[in-house]
Motif scaffolding. Structure first.
Motif, PDB file in Angstrom:
ATOM      1  N   ALA A  51      12.582-100.500 -28.193  1.00 32.89           N
ATOM      2  CA  ALA A  51      12.159-100.394 -29.592  1.00 32.89           C
ATOM      3  C   ALA A  51      12.768-101.505 -30.433  1.00 32.89           C
ATOM      4  CB  ALA A  51      12.547 -99.024 -30.147  1.00 32.89           C
ATOM      5  N   GLU A  52      14.030-101.818 -30.186  1.00 33.91           N
ATOM      6  CA  GLU A  52      14.675-102.896 -30.944  1.00 33.91           C
ATOM      7  C   GLU A  52      14.017-104.231 -30.640  1.00 33.91           C
ATOM      8  OE1 GLU A  52      19.104-104.877 -31.643  1.00 33.91           O
ATOM      9  OE2 GLU A  52      18.926-102.949 -30.611  1.00 33.91           O
ATOM     10  N   ALA A  53      13.682-104.461 -29.374  1.00 32.47           N
ATOM     11  CA  ALA A  53      13.006-105.704 -29.005  1.00 32.47           C
ATOM     12  C   ALA A  53      11.641-105.792 -29.680  1.00 32.47           C
ATOM     13  CB  ALA A  53      12.859-105.784 -27.488  1.00 32.47           C
ATOM     14  N   GLU A  54      10.898-104.687 -29.685  1.00 31.75           N
ATOM     15  CA  GLU A  54       9.597-104.676 -30.352  1.00 31.75           C
ATOM     16  C   GLU A  54       9.740-104.983 -31.833  1.00 31.75           C
ATOM     17  OE1 GLU A  54       7.110-101.418 -27.673  1.00 31.75           O
ATOM     18  OE2 GLU A  54       8.321-100.729 -29.353  1.00 31.75           O
ATOM     19  N   LYS A  55      10.756-104.404 -32.467  1.00 25.24           N
ATOM     20  CA  LYS A  55      10.968-104.612 -33.896  1.00 25.24           C
ATOM     21  C   LYS A  55      11.236-106.083 -34.194  1.00 25.24           C
ATOM     22  CE  LYS A  55      13.877-103.097 -37.766  1.00 25.24           C
ATOM     23  NZ  LYS A  55      15.017-102.229 -38.179  1.00 25.24           N
ATOM     24  N   GLU A  56      12.106-106.719 -33.395  1.00 26.31           N
ATOM     25  CA  GLU A  56      12.429-108.128 -33.624  1.00 26.31           C
ATOM     26  C   GLU A  56      11.216-109.028 -33.408  1.00 26.31           C
ATOM     27  OE1 GLU A  56      15.965-109.860 -32.130  1.00 26.31           O
ATOM     28  OE2 GLU A  56      17.103-107.981 -32.143  1.00 26.31           O
ATOM     29  N   LEU A  57      10.321-108.611 -32.522  1.00 25.17           N
ATOM     30  CA  LEU A  57       9.122-109.401 -32.235  1.00 25.17           C
ATOM     31  C   LEU A  57       7.966-109.062 -33.174  1.00 25.17           C
ATOM     32  CD1 LEU A  57       9.229-109.194 -28.334  1.00 25.17           C
ATOM     33  CD2 LEU A  57       9.567-111.268 -29.691  1.00 25.17           C
ATOM     34  N   GLY A  58       8.129-108.014 -33.978  1.00 22.73           N
ATOM     35  CA  GLY A  58       7.075-107.607 -34.895  1.00 22.73           C
ATOM     36  C   GLY A  58       5.910-106.931 -34.219  1.00 22.73           C
ATOM     37  N   VAL A  59       6.177-106.249 -33.118  1.00 25.16           N
ATOM     38  CA  VAL A  59       5.109-105.564 -32.383  1.00 25.16           C
ATOM     39  C   VAL A  59       5.518-104.108 -32.145  1.00 25.16           C
ATOM     40  CG1 VAL A  59       4.132-107.621 -31.302  1.00 25.16           C
ATOM     41  CG2 VAL A  59       6.072-106.449 -30.209  1.00 25.16           C
ATOM     42  N   ASN A  60       5.961-103.453 -33.179  1.00 29.86           N
ATOM     43  CA  ASN A  60       6.478-102.092 -33.065  1.00 29.86           C
ATOM     44  C   ASN A  60       5.514-101.178 -32.303  1.00 29.86           C
ATOM     45  OD1 ASN A  60       8.496-103.075 -34.627  1.00 29.86           O
ATOM     46  ND2 ASN A  60       8.256-101.642 -36.321  1.00 29.86           N
ATOM     47  N   GLY A  61       6.061-100.433 -31.341  1.00 27.66           N
ATOM     48  CA  GLY A  61       5.304 -99.417 -30.632  1.00 27.66           C
ATOM     49  C   GLY A  61       4.419 -99.910 -29.516  1.00 27.66           C
ATOM     50  N   THR A  62       4.363-101.221 -29.277  1.00 24.74           N
ATOM     51  CA  THR A  62       3.456-101.748 -28.248  1.00 24.74           C
ATOM     52  C   THR A  62       3.680-101.070 -26.904  1.00 24.74           C
ATOM     53  OG1 THR A  62       3.330-103.896 -29.336  1.00 24.74           O
ATOM     54  CG2 THR A  62       2.702-103.819 -27.011  1.00 24.74           C
ATOM     55  N   VAL A  63       4.920-100.975 -26.495  1.00 22.78           N
ATOM     56  CA  VAL A  63       5.260-100.305 -25.238  1.00 22.78           C
ATOM     57  C   VAL A  63       5.774 -98.896 -25.499  1.00 22.78           C
ATOM     58  CG1 VAL A  63       6.859-100.320 -23.275  1.00 22.78           C
ATOM     59  CG2 VAL A  63       5.715-102.437 -23.956  1.00 22.78           C
ATOM     60  N   THR A  64       6.643 -98.745 -26.472  1.00 20.15           N
ATOM     61  CA  THR A  64       7.321 -97.449 -26.657  1.00 20.15           C
ATOM     62  C   THR A  64       6.370 -96.326 -27.048  1.00 20.15           C
ATOM     63  OG1 THR A  64       7.916 -98.166 -28.898  1.00 20.15           O
ATOM     64  CG2 THR A  64       9.571 -98.438 -27.174  1.00 20.15           C
ATOM     65  N   ASP A  65       5.282 -96.643 -27.738  1.00 16.05           N
ATOM     66  CA  ASP A  65       4.315 -95.602 -28.079  1.00 16.05           C
ATOM     67  C   ASP A  65       3.596 -95.062 -26.846  1.00 16.05           C
ATOM     68  OD1 ASP A  65       4.944 -95.749 -30.715  1.00 16.05           O
ATOM     69  OD2 ASP A  65       3.099 -96.750 -31.351  1.00 16.05           O
ATOM     70  N   ASN A  66       3.696 -95.771 -25.739  1.00 16.14           N
ATOM     71  CA  ASN A  66       3.018 -95.362 -24.509  1.00 16.14           C
ATOM     72  C   ASN A  66       3.956 -94.764 -23.473  1.00 16.14           C
ATOM     73  OD1 ASN A  66       0.023 -96.556 -24.615  1.00 16.14           O
ATOM     74  ND2 ASN A  66       1.397 -97.995 -25.637  1.00 16.14           N
ATOM     75  N   LEU A  67       5.235 -94.659 -23.806  1.00 14.24           N
ATOM     76  CA  LEU A  67       6.190 -94.106 -22.849  1.00 14.24           C
ATOM     77  C   LEU A  67       6.074 -92.593 -22.787  1.00 14.24           C
ATOM     78  CD1 LEU A  67       9.446 -96.157 -23.576  1.00 14.24           C
ATOM     79  CD2 LEU A  67       7.778 -96.517 -21.763  1.00 14.24           C
ATOM     80  N   PRO A  68       6.307 -91.996 -21.631  1.00 12.19           N
ATOM     81  CA  PRO A  68       6.356 -90.538 -21.527  1.00 12.19           C
ATOM     82  C   PRO A  68       7.476 -89.977 -22.398  1.00 12.19           C
ATOM     83  CG  PRO A  68       6.194 -91.552 -19.369  1.00 12.19           C
ATOM     84  CD  PRO A  68       6.457 -92.651 -20.336  1.00 12.19           C
ATOM     85  N   ASP A  69       7.358 -88.701 -22.768  1.00 11.74           N
ATOM     86  CA  ASP A  69       8.313 -88.088 -23.686  1.00 11.74           C
ATOM     87  C   ASP A  69       9.723 -88.038 -23.144  1.00 11.74           C
ATOM     88  OD1 ASP A  69       6.310 -87.716 -25.493  1.00 11.74           O
ATOM     89  OD2 ASP A  69       5.869 -85.661 -24.849  1.00 11.74           O
ATOM     90  N   GLY A  98       1.532-111.918 -22.126  1.00  6.84           N
ATOM     91  CA  GLY A  98       2.653-112.603 -22.753  1.00  6.84           C
ATOM     92  C   GLY A  98       3.536-111.700 -23.583  1.00  6.84           C
ATOM     93  N   ILE A  99       2.935-110.738 -24.258  1.00  4.58           N
ATOM     94  CA  ILE A  99       3.727-109.855 -25.114  1.00  4.58           C
ATOM     95  C   ILE A  99       4.651-108.984 -24.279  1.00  4.58           C
ATOM     96  CG2 ILE A  99       1.956-108.048 -25.186  1.00  4.58           C
ATOM     97  CD1 ILE A  99       4.483-109.081 -27.937  1.00  4.58           C
ATOM     98  N   PHE A 100       4.215-108.567 -23.096  1.00  2.89           N
ATOM     99  CA  PHE A 100       5.055-107.739 -22.244  1.00  2.89           C
ATOM    100  C   PHE A 100       6.259-108.531 -21.741  1.00  2.89           C
ATOM    101  CE2 PHE A 100       0.710-105.909 -21.393  1.00  2.89           C
ATOM    102  CZ  PHE A 100       0.872-104.840 -22.270  1.00  2.89           C
ATOM    103  N   GLY A 101       6.017-109.787 -21.355  1.00  5.76           N
ATOM    104  CA  GLY A 101       7.115-110.641 -20.934  1.00  5.76           C
ATOM    105  C   GLY A 101       8.102-110.874 -22.062  1.00  5.76           C
TER     106      GLY A 101
END
Length: 586
Positions: A51-69, A98-101
């Motif tokens: 989540a912190e990495a997503e925030k710094e990249l400006g792509v909040n939730g790209t991966v974390t919104d898809n993670l299991p609970d 590229g965004i995943f990397g």
């Protein structure tokens, strides 16, 4: 026998991390693990890092919104392959990866600030291109991660798994194929930080970041030897996972045959041992199955005493009139000498090299080797009877050779001294049954196709080498429980024909590679016409277009498929590692 559940395995692994001990999970063979991915890691909240990495990249939730609970890093929590479908669908929906990397690399930077380098930082260049032997393999990964322990690799793989990033792994980097140990987008895991040569009774523990020169230097101090690379500059893991030819192969089989144990980090982050007792199916698969099952972080190799040293060195023949006699000697060694004295080895190479200011030089460059079971004497001459023909063919050559009694490892160091990193390189091979006339015709074919057209190009050097695989070598592997190479049942000597070329200018790539493809096609056709072709490709020499794992045969491939499905049910090493020879039909 009571068997642990997957939850108990997760708790055991988390406990082992807390105590600083790697768990050897013999219970990994429990069918309950099939399709189950552990995301717990002691004291690390992976989701928060993502989540912190997503925030710094400006792509909040790209991966974390898809993670299991349940993926918040609590020890013992698990997700199944069904739960990963959302992440895999996310990868399909997103244009490019590229965004995943980027998320994976920033997450690794947050977790391992001193072990992760991104473009523009000093360690990025220091860890990336210098890790590779050939300039044909240089690429620009999103980041370079240099772990120093198996636990570093474990956590990194969990991050990579959840981010859906591409990645690749480089050990010694002694491949000429672009993308086989590097990546243009994603994480490059450089194993050079995983060092250590720990000598035990009867075996040696070798970190996957070692090169053979250092391994042998440490063994020489104790008058020991082990199967390993014949050039000091070659890395440990790639050679072993491709089978590996050694100076001792004629006696003890491929290098992989004398492995006692692999320490492996699986795609789900588990650190496991693979040997004849623990995960034996994985153990056999790793002996030739390449990087299809996990990241090998340590290899334990059997050792033998070497109290009398070895008799070995290089012989250089530059008189073309001697070549017919040389081919006689090579064939005789392959079919008689190597079988009568299994402690010997012979690399028979013919070389053309362009020397500035001098011009082209043709030569035979042979490496002769004999393990000494007793000191040299009148009744035990250095070359013995097996190597006598080639060693004594020309007294002038013999007297100017580097043949001597020496510590075992110094031969690999001598041969590795001529290795030149940073040039354009190409390796390829095919196999034949021993055939004296064919050997000479293959040499003449190589010379006629490559030298007139490319011999004057800057930095050009070409080599054709003939390397025997005897029935004794194959039998030694069978006696140790078998490998993945599919050579069981061979009833006569075969030879690997290795073509290695180097040059300096990338502008010459297209023309030289076109000629090499033509040469290989003609050479295989010639071998087939003489009923001497063998379908085996030695993986460590194979070109990108070939299918060395497929050449192992149906039974071997089916075993590898089963092991991959069990230990990597999410196909991480099949689909997310961008290069390497994959298991066909999986």
């Amino acid at each position: 026998m009571v068997r642990l559940s997957i939850i108990a395995l997760g708790l055991l692994y988390a406990l082992s991390n807390t105590l600083g001990v790697v768990a050897d999970t013999a219970t990994l063979t429990d069918p309950a693990i099939d399709g189950t991915i552990s995301v717990g890691f002691s004291n690390v909240n992976i989701t928060a890092i993502l989540a912190e990495a997503e925030k710094e990249l400006g792509v909040n939730g790209t991966v974390t919104d898809n993670l299991p609970d349940d993926s918040y890093g609590a020890p013992g929590t698990t997700i199944t392959t069904r739960d990963l479908e959302k992440l895999q669908e996310l990868r399909k929906r997103t244009s490019g990866t590229g965004i995943f990397g980027a998320i994976a690399c920033l997450s690794l930077k947050l977790l391992f600030s001193s072990k992760t380098a991104t473009v523009g930082t000093p360690n990025y260049n220091a860890w990336n291109n210098p890790s590779f032997w050939s300039a044909t393999t240089y690429m620009t990964p999103t980041c370079v991660f240099r772990p120093t322990s198996a636990l570093d690799v474990s956590l990194a793989l969990r991050v990579i798994l959840l981010t859906q990033a591409d990645f690749n792994v480089v050990g010694g980097g002694h491949s000429a194929i672009k993308g086989w140990a590097n990546t243009e987008d994603g994480v490059l895991i450089v194993l050079s930080g995983l060092t250590g040569v720990n000598i035990k009774t009867g075996y040696v523990e070798v970190g996957a970041g070692e090169r053979w020169g250092n391994v042998f230097t440490e063994l020489d101090k104790k008058k020991l030897m082990a199967l390993g690379g014949r050039m000091s500059t070659v890395g440990v893991p790639g050679l072993v996972l491709g089978g590996g030819i050694s100076y001792l192969t004629n006696q003890h089989g491929f290098v992989a045959d004398q492995v006692e144990n692999f320490q492996v980090v699986l795609a789900n982050g588990y650190v496991v041992s693979a040997n004849k007792y623990l995960n034996p199916d994985l153990f056999r698969a790793l002996k030739g199955g390449s990087s299809n099952f996990g990241i090998v972080t340590r290899i334990d190799l059997r050792t033998w005493p070497c109290p009398h040293g070895v008799y070995s060195g290089q012989l250089y023949f530059n008189d073309r009139s001697e070549y017919p006699k040389i081919f006689d000697a090579v064939y005789n060694y392959h079919t008689v000498g190597a079988l009568s004295d299994t402690q010997t080895h012979l690399i028979s190479a013919f070389v053309y090299v362009q020397i500035p200011g001098i011009g082209g030089l043709h030569m035979g460059a042979f490496t002769a080797f004999r393990n000494l079971s007793a000191p040299i004497s009148a009744t035990n001459p250095g070359p013995g009877t097996a190597l006598a023909e080639i060693v004594h063919l020309n007294p002038t050559v013999r007297d100017a050779s580097t043949l001597q009694v020496r510590p075992y490892g110094t031969q690999a160091i001598e041969l590795g001294a001529g290795d030149a990193p940073g040039l354009r390189q190409d390796m390829r091979d095919f196999s034949v049954y021993a055939n004296r006339a064919l050997y000479e015709e293959l040499f003449l074919l190589w010379e006629s196709v490559m030298i007139p057209k490319h011999g004057n190009k800057a930095g050009f050097m070409g080599t054709i080498a003939f390397q025997p695989i005897t029935t004794t070598a194959v039998a030694a592997g069978v006696a140790r429980g078998g490998n993945s190479l599919g050579l069981e049942g061979n009833t006569k000597t075969m030879a690997i024909i290795n073509l290695t070329h180097q040059w300096a200018d990338p502008k010459d790539d297209t023309e030289i590679l076109k000629s090499l493809d033509e040469l290989l096609g003609l050479a295989i056709a010639l071998a087939k016409a003489k009923n001497s072709y063998h379908p085996y490709y030695y993986l460590n020499y194979a070109r990108k277009q070939d299918n060395p794992i497929g050449s192992y045969g149906t039974a071997a491939v089916n075993r590898l498929k089963g092991v991959s499905r069990f230990y990597d049910p999410c196909r991480v090493f099949q689909d997310r590692v961008s290069g390497g020879f994959k298991i066909p039909g999986l």
